[in-house]
Design a protein around this motif. Structure first.
Motif, PDB file in Angstrom:
ATOM      1  N   UNK A   1       0.843  -1.207   0.000  1.00  0.00           N
ATOM      2  CA  UNK A   1       0.000   0.000   0.000  1.00  0.00           C
ATOM      3  C   UNK A   1       0.873   1.251   0.000  1.00  0.00           C
ATOM      4  N   UNK A   2       1.891   1.259   0.842  1.00  0.00           N
ATOM      5  CA  UNK A   2       2.757   2.426   0.940  1.00  0.00           C
ATOM      6  C   UNK A   2       3.568   2.656  -0.336  1.00  0.00           C
ATOM      7  N   UNK A   3       3.675   1.641  -1.190  1.00  0.00           N
ATOM      8  CA  UNK A   3       4.389   1.806  -2.464  1.00  0.00           C
ATOM      9  C   UNK A   3       3.559   2.569  -3.494  1.00  0.00           C
ATOM     10  N   UNK A   4       2.250   2.693  -3.264  1.00  0.00           N
ATOM     11  CA  UNK A   4       1.407   3.443  -4.188  1.00  0.00           C
ATOM     12  C   UNK A   4       1.690   4.946  -4.066  1.00  0.00           C
ATOM     13  N   UNK A   5       1.436   5.659  -5.137  1.00  0.00           N
ATOM     14  CA  UNK A   5       1.628   7.114  -5.157  1.00  0.00           C
ATOM     15  C   UNK A   5       0.317   7.803  -4.789  1.00  0.00           C
ATOM     16  N   UNK A   6       0.017   7.829  -3.485  1.00  0.00           N
ATOM     17  CA  UNK A   6      -1.260   8.382  -3.044  1.00  0.00           C
ATOM     18  C   UNK A   6      -1.048   9.560  -2.118  1.00  0.00           C
ATOM     19  N   UNK A   7      -2.067  10.388  -2.027  1.00  0.00           N
ATOM     20  CA  UNK A   7      -2.055  11.550  -1.138  1.00  0.00           C
ATOM     21  C   UNK A   7      -3.240  11.520  -0.186  1.00  0.00           C
ATOM     22  N   UNK A   8      -4.394  11.062  -0.671  1.00  0.00           N
ATOM     23  CA  UNK A   8      -5.635  11.030   0.117  1.00  0.00           C
ATOM     24  C   UNK A   8      -5.868   9.618   0.651  1.00  0.00           C
ATOM     25  N   UNK A   9      -6.478   9.527   1.835  1.00  0.00           N
ATOM     26  CA  UNK A   9      -6.876   8.245   2.418  1.00  0.00           C
ATOM     27  C   UNK A   9      -8.329   8.324   2.845  1.00  0.00           C
ATOM     28  N   UNK A  10      -9.128   7.384   2.360  1.00  0.00           N
ATOM     29  CA  UNK A  10     -10.519   7.245   2.789  1.00  0.00           C
ATOM     30  C   UNK A  10     -10.584   6.031   3.707  1.00  0.00           C
ATOM     31  N   UNK A  11     -10.792   6.240   5.008  1.00  0.00           N
ATOM     32  CA  UNK A  11     -10.851   5.113   5.934  1.00  0.00           C
ATOM     33  C   UNK A  11     -12.213   4.424   5.877  1.00  0.00           C
ATOM     34  N   UNK A  12     -12.275   3.249   6.482  1.00  0.00           N
ATOM     35  CA  UNK A  12     -13.582   2.600   6.581  1.00  0.00           C
ATOM     36  C   UNK A  12     -14.507   3.326   7.529  1.00  0.00           C
TER      37      UNK A  12
END
Length: 226
Positions: free
Chosen positions: A194-205
């Motif tokens: 997951x941390x290898x993805x190039x993301x900025x936003x997180x939508x939690x459950x």
């Protein structure tokens, strides 16, 4: 009712009480390059919600995050959108024998949504495998019960319990989930993927969405593991 979260990504939040605590739940909708909609953790399909979904596009895929998270209203989507495919997280088909699932989710995305959405099976827990999604156009990671994030907008009782379970202002599973990990190396690899993805936003459950610097938040929330 919908809030846009970057390019071709929307969320819908509704209340959810769990053991007397208001923790809320979040539904995510992503519009694919093909024009169809990918719905994750579907909310109750009220007439108002259906009307807004229909404005966004055609519902093509409806996904649960795990056998516990995001499956409650899938039968409503089957009835309303007979051409949509229901996607089962590991263990869900055995639990929801009332539903016919079209696809079993795993570590690799189906080509029909893989251009826009990547996924990882978060494995290594004793009884729960969860599917984490990454929506590339909006640089958004979408989690389920492996990503609680209780903040100041929650009721006082929820905040107090969240502090005790170390999910207050942290992206992390509750302590009881951590205590029942049976293969820590497998679980760690899943989070590292997951941390290898190039993301900025997180939508939690459950809890509050993190709209920026989400990768740092996930790394900090899982510092006990990685």
């Amino acid at each position: 009712m919908f809030t846009q979260r970057g390019e071709r990504c929307w969320t819908y939040e509704e209340p959810l009480r769990f053991f007397g605590l208001e923790i809320g739940r979040i539904m995510s909708v992503m519009k694919l390059s093909s024009g169809g909609l990918f719905v994750q953790s579907p909310a109750e399909l009220t007439p108002e919600l259906k009307a807004q979904l229909d404005q966004l596009g055609e519902v093509r895929f409806v996904a649960a995050t795990s056998k516990l998270h995001g499956h409650m209203y899938m039968e409503q989507y089957r009835a309303a959108y007979p051409n949509a495919e229901l996607l089962a997280a590991p263990g869900l088909a055995a639990r929801r024998t009332d539903l016919r699932f079209d696809h079993l989710l795993g570590d690799a995305p189906d080509p029909r949504w893989g251009t826009d959405i990547d996924q990882v099976a978060v494995a290594g827990h004793r009884w729960l495998t969860e599917i984490a999604f990454f929506h590339r156009p909006s640089r958004t990671v979408i989690l389920g019960d492996m990503g609680y994030h209780i903040g100041d907008s929650s009721p006082l009782k929820t905040r107090l319990i969240a502090r005790a379970f170390q999910i207050y202002k942290r992206i992390s599973p509750p302590l009881e989930v951590r205590a029942t990990i049976v293969n820590e190396e497998t679980f760690r690899r899943s989070i590292q993927d997951i941390l290898a993805w190039d993301f900025d936003r997180v939508i939690p459950g459950h809890g509050e969405i993190i709209d920026s610097d989400g990768k740092t938040a996930v790394a900090n929330g899982y510092d006990w593991l990685v």
